[in-house]
Design a protein around this motif. Structure first.
Motif, PDB file in Angstrom:
ATOM      1  N   TYR A  31      45.103  55.293  86.988  1.00  0.00           N
ATOM      2  CA  TYR A  31      46.230  55.452  87.902  1.00  0.00           C
ATOM      3  C   TYR A  31      46.519  56.909  88.236  1.00  0.00           C
ATOM      4  CZ  TYR A  31      47.278  50.515  87.275  1.00  0.00           C
ATOM      5  OH  TYR A  31      47.193  49.141  87.251  1.00  0.00           O
ATOM      6  N   THR A  32      46.116  57.838  87.356  1.00  0.00           N
ATOM      7  CA  THR A  32      46.358  59.267  87.586  1.00  0.00           C
ATOM      8  C   THR A  32      45.087  60.058  87.290  1.00  0.00           C
ATOM      9  OG1 THR A  32      47.040  59.741  85.315  1.00  0.00           O
ATOM     10  CG2 THR A  32      48.773  59.021  86.858  1.00  0.00           C
ATOM     11  N   LEU A  33      45.047  61.286  87.771  1.00  0.00           N
ATOM     12  CA  LEU A  33      43.901  62.149  87.483  1.00  0.00           C
ATOM     13  C   LEU A  33      43.823  62.485  85.997  1.00  0.00           C
ATOM     14  CD1 LEU A  33      43.967  64.551  90.552  1.00  0.00           C
ATOM     15  CD2 LEU A  33      42.286  62.778  90.053  1.00  0.00           C
ATOM     16  N   ASP A  34      44.973  62.656  85.345  1.00  0.00           N
ATOM     17  CA  ASP A  34      44.984  62.922  83.899  1.00  0.00           C
ATOM     18  C   ASP A  34      44.393  61.752  83.126  1.00  0.00           C
ATOM     19  OD1 ASP A  34      46.063  65.452  84.080  1.00  0.00           O
ATOM     20  OD2 ASP A  34      48.134  64.763  83.816  1.00  0.00           O
ATOM     21  N   GLU A  35      44.768  60.535  83.503  1.00  0.00           N
ATOM     22  CA  GLU A  35      44.224  59.347  82.844  1.00  0.00           C
ATOM     23  C   GLU A  35      42.717  59.253  83.067  1.00  0.00           C
ATOM     24  OE1 GLU A  35      44.627  54.478  83.032  1.00  0.00           O
ATOM     25  OE2 GLU A  35      46.092  55.697  84.090  1.00  0.00           O
ATOM     26  N   LEU A  36      42.261  59.539  84.280  1.00  0.00           N
ATOM     27  CA  LEU A  36      40.835  59.506  84.584  1.00  0.00           C
ATOM     28  C   LEU A  36      40.086  60.542  83.751  1.00  0.00           C
ATOM     29  CD1 LEU A  36      38.567  58.325  86.353  1.00  0.00           C
ATOM     30  CD2 LEU A  36      39.101  60.103  88.026  1.00  0.00           C
ATOM     31  N   SER A  37      40.629  61.746  83.657  1.00  0.00           N
ATOM     32  CA  SER A  37      40.012  62.799  82.859  1.00  0.00           C
ATOM     33  C   SER A  37      39.935  62.407  81.379  1.00  0.00           C
ATOM     34  CB  SER A  37      40.797  64.097  83.022  1.00  0.00           C
ATOM     35  OG  SER A  37      40.230  65.123  82.253  1.00  0.00           O
ATOM     36  N   ASP A  38      40.992  61.785  80.865  1.00  0.00           N
ATOM     37  CA  ASP A  38      40.997  61.337  79.464  1.00  0.00           C
ATOM     38  C   ASP A  38      39.921  60.296  79.201  1.00  0.00           C
ATOM     39  OD1 ASP A  38      43.101  63.019  78.886  1.00  0.00           O
ATOM     40  OD2 ASP A  38      44.627  61.439  78.971  1.00  0.00           O
TER      41      ASP A  38
END
Length: 83
Positions: A43-50
């Motif tokens: 849902y977010t770029l931070d979540e994708l990066s994680d």
């Protein structure tokens, strides 16, 4: 006393666990490429990066570089992984 010991052990586990996660980099200078990972439905770029970081770590990488991200409501991303 017992609660303090349990708390210390749990916090130690989390600090060791986060220390082994692959780190996102901007340049691959001096690193050996070992593959590519992808992730979807973030849902977010931070979540994708994680998620990409955890997948890179699972492949034995020490670092990763995000190559692309796409999507509107749910994101998809691809990253090269390095040792």
């Amino acid at each position: 006393m017992k609660t303090l010991l349990i708390t210390t052990l749990v916090m130690g586990f989390f600090s060791v666990n986060t220390a082994s996660v692959a780190q996102e980099i901007n340049h691959a200078d001096g690193k050996q490429k070992i593959g590519v990972v992808s992730a979807s439905n973030a849902y977010t770029l931070d979540e994708l990066s994680d998620v990409l970081s955890r997948k890179a770590d699972g492949e034995g990488a020490t670092s990763f570089k995000i190559l692309s991200t796409t999507g509107n409501n749910r994101l998809h991303g691809v990253a090269e992984i390095y040792k």
